[in-house]
Design a protein around this motif. Structure first.
Motif, PDB file in Angstrom:
ATOM      1  N   ILE A  54       0.873  -1.173   0.000  1.00 57.26           N
ATOM      2  CA  ILE A  54       0.000   0.000   0.000  1.00 57.26           C
ATOM      3  C   ILE A  54       0.912   1.225   0.000  1.00 57.26           C
ATOM      4  O   ILE A  54       1.751   1.380   0.892  1.00 57.26           O
ATOM      5  CB  ILE A  54      -0.914   0.010   1.237  1.00 57.26           C
ATOM      6  N   VAL A  55       0.768   2.070  -1.012  1.00 60.13           N
ATOM      7  CA  VAL A  55       1.679   3.212  -1.172  1.00 60.13           C
ATOM      8  C   VAL A  55       0.966   4.498  -0.777  1.00 60.13           C
ATOM      9  O   VAL A  55      -0.141   4.782  -1.242  1.00 60.13           O
ATOM     10  CB  VAL A  55       2.188   3.316  -2.626  1.00 60.13           C
ATOM     11  N   ARG A  56       1.608   5.239   0.095  1.00 56.33           N
ATOM     12  CA  ARG A  56       1.114   6.564   0.490  1.00 56.33           C
ATOM     13  C   ARG A  56       2.258   7.556   0.361  1.00 56.33           C
ATOM     14  O   ARG A  56       3.403   7.172   0.118  1.00 56.33           O
ATOM     15  CB  ARG A  56       0.556   6.536   1.915  1.00 56.33           C
ATOM     16  N   TYR A  57       1.948   8.840   0.570  1.00 55.53           N
ATOM     17  CA  TYR A  57       2.936   9.868   0.255  1.00 55.53           C
ATOM     18  C   TYR A  57       3.106  10.854   1.410  1.00 55.53           C
ATOM     19  O   TYR A  57       2.148  11.175   2.130  1.00 55.53           O
ATOM     20  CB  TYR A  57       2.522  10.634  -1.009  1.00 55.53           C
ATOM     21  N   GLU A  58       4.339  11.304   1.577  1.00 53.74           N
ATOM     22  CA  GLU A  58       4.670  12.417   2.471  1.00 53.74           C
ATOM     23  C   GLU A  58       5.521  13.400   1.665  1.00 53.74           C
ATOM     24  O   GLU A  58       6.591  13.040   1.169  1.00 53.74           O
ATOM     25  CB  GLU A  58       5.433  11.924   3.699  1.00 53.74           C
ATOM     26  N   TYR A  59       5.045  14.634   1.546  1.00 52.50           N
ATOM     27  CA  TYR A  59       5.703  15.590   0.657  1.00 52.50           C
ATOM     28  C   TYR A  59       6.701  16.487   1.371  1.00 52.50           C
ATOM     29  O   TYR A  59       7.459  17.191   0.717  1.00 52.50           O
ATOM     30  CB  TYR A  59       4.648  16.425  -0.069  1.00 52.50           C
ATOM     31  N   ARG A  68       6.414  10.588  11.133  1.00 52.11           N
ATOM     32  CA  ARG A  68       5.301  11.289  11.770  1.00 52.11           C
ATOM     33  C   ARG A  68       3.992  10.976  11.049  1.00 52.11           C
ATOM     34  O   ARG A  68       2.966  10.680  11.672  1.00 52.11           O
ATOM     35  CB  ARG A  68       5.554  12.798  11.760  1.00 52.11           C
ATOM     36  N   ARG A  69       4.031  11.020   9.720  1.00 51.64           N
ATOM     37  CA  ARG A  69       2.828  10.723   8.939  1.00 51.64           C
ATOM     38  C   ARG A  69       2.385   9.270   9.137  1.00 51.64           C
ATOM     39  O   ARG A  69       1.201   8.990   9.326  1.00 51.64           O
ATOM     40  CB  ARG A  69       3.128  10.976   7.465  1.00 51.64           C
ATOM     41  N   MET A  70       3.312   8.351   9.104  1.00 51.96           N
ATOM     42  CA  MET A  70       2.994   6.931   9.312  1.00 51.96           C
ATOM     43  C   MET A  70       2.318   6.698  10.652  1.00 51.96           C
ATOM     44  O   MET A  70       1.281   6.032  10.749  1.00 51.96           O
ATOM     45  CB  MET A  70       4.282   6.101   9.260  1.00 51.96           C
ATOM     46  N   PHE A  71       2.927   7.228  11.699  1.00 54.67           N
ATOM     47  CA  PHE A  71       2.424   6.983  13.048  1.00 54.67           C
ATOM     48  C   PHE A  71       1.031   7.585  13.241  1.00 54.67           C
ATOM     49  O   PHE A  71       0.224   7.061  14.015  1.00 54.67           O
ATOM     50  CB  PHE A  71       3.397   7.545  14.073  1.00 54.67           C
ATOM     51  N   ARG A  72       0.746   8.695  12.563  1.00 52.27           N
ATOM     52  CA  ARG A  72      -0.569   9.309  12.700  1.00 52.27           C
ATOM     53  C   ARG A  72      -1.646   8.504  11.985  1.00 52.27           C
ATOM     54  O   ARG A  72      -2.772   8.388  12.458  1.00 52.27           O
ATOM     55  CB  ARG A  72      -0.550  10.732  12.108  1.00 52.27           C
TER      56      ARG A  72
END
Length: 317
Positions: A54-59, A68-72
């Protein structure tokens, strides 16, 4: 809520990410693999998606921002954090999960330094830096974490949801370690094998600039987590400097009955005042920190209740 979530922060790891995703799917078939792409320009995200992640993004650039984004965003009973460069073997992952799932560990450290790290890693300054960081943190915080900088770790739900991510870059591993020590969380070390990056894959870590950031992070966190010790050392240093300059003035006064260097005497008095202020600042900040610890325990109890409710709801479904 996932049983196990594998978290892989990535920046331009097209050469290795497919193998990493497939290896973790084979080693932990029940796990959900999350790849968070951090502005890659080499197609890392598409390769990971085709491999089954599953691919998500942090810019916002930086590993700390990605974590931080993952943990949230992700809820799981056990989290595995690894790198996308294929330096950490996936077949070691279950050893990291077991203390979290079976013994209520909050953080499990994948210990490279006790196995093959010094033989596999071809960057001598990295080896030296890892040893220095480990020794300094364990000494300052009276802990026994055997690999402070490892990127291969397992976490509990409570750790992930209570950890305030402040670092933006590679200092994040140091911050995690000190947070766990300071909050008296259950930390376990698991020896893992380490292999250097495959040919053609380049490290994003700069030995000197990122090493300096890690050192500054340690100093900052020592100030924040151990304010009484930090400011007491400053007070002692100021008092020693003032005493060194004051002794000749006192000797001169004892011999002649005169103070010939009034400016030195005045400055020494002000430095002594600075030492006293530093000492009492440490005492006050230590009291505030104690109150913050009490608030943290209350917050942890709230998170524990939420975790239990989510588990019960998942079982009903």
């Amino acid at each position: 809520m996932d049983e196990i979530a594998v978290l892989i922060p990535c920046y331009n790891e097209s050469k290795t990410i497919e193998k990493v995703v497939k290896d973790f799917k084979a080693a932990l078939p029940e796990a959900v693999i999350y790849v968070y792409d951090n502005n890659s320009t080499d197609g890392t995200d598409e390769i990971a998606r085709k491999a089954g992640a599953i691919v998500r993004y942090e810019y916002q650039q930086g590993k700390g921002n990605v974590i931080r984004r993952m943990f949230r965003e992700i809820d799981a009973k056990c989290y595995i954090m690894t790198d996308g460069d294929d330096t950490y073997p996936a077949d070691e992952a279950r050893k990291l999960c077991e203390p979290v799932l079976k013994r209520n560990a909050d953080m499990v450290v994948g210990d490279r330094l006790s196995s093959s790290y010094f033989e596999e890693n071809k960057r001598p300054f990295h080896n030296f830096g890892n040893s220095i960081v480990r020794a300094s943190i364990n000494r300052m915080f009276k802990s026994n974490i055997r690999d402070i900088m490892t990127g291969y770790r397992a976490f509990s739900y409570l750790f992930v949801k209570s950890f305030p991510v402040l670092s933006k870059g590679f200092e994040i591993e140091t911050e995690m370690s000190i947070h766990a020590i300071d909050k008296n969380m259950q930390v376990e070390n698991v020896i893992i094998q380490y292999r250097d990056r495959p040919e053609g894959s380049e490290s994003k870590l700069n030995t000197f600039s990122d090493g300096f950031k890690v050192i500054m992070t340690i100093i900052k966190l020592y100030k924040n987590y151990k304010p009484f010790g930090f400011f007491t050392w400053i007070a002692v240093l100021l008092a020693l400097v003032a005493t060194a300059f004051l002794i000749p003035v006192l000797c001169e006064y004892a011999t002649t009955g005169l103070v010939m260097r009034f400016p030195t005497l005045i400055v020494c008095c002000f430095v002594y005042l600075g030492a006293m202020q530093s000492f009492f600042a440490g005492m006050m900040l230590s009291t505030i920190k104690q109150k913050n610890m009490q608030d943290f325990e209350t917050r942890l109890a709230t998170l524990q209740n939420r975790y239990r409710e989510q588990n019960e709801e998942g079982e009903r479904l």
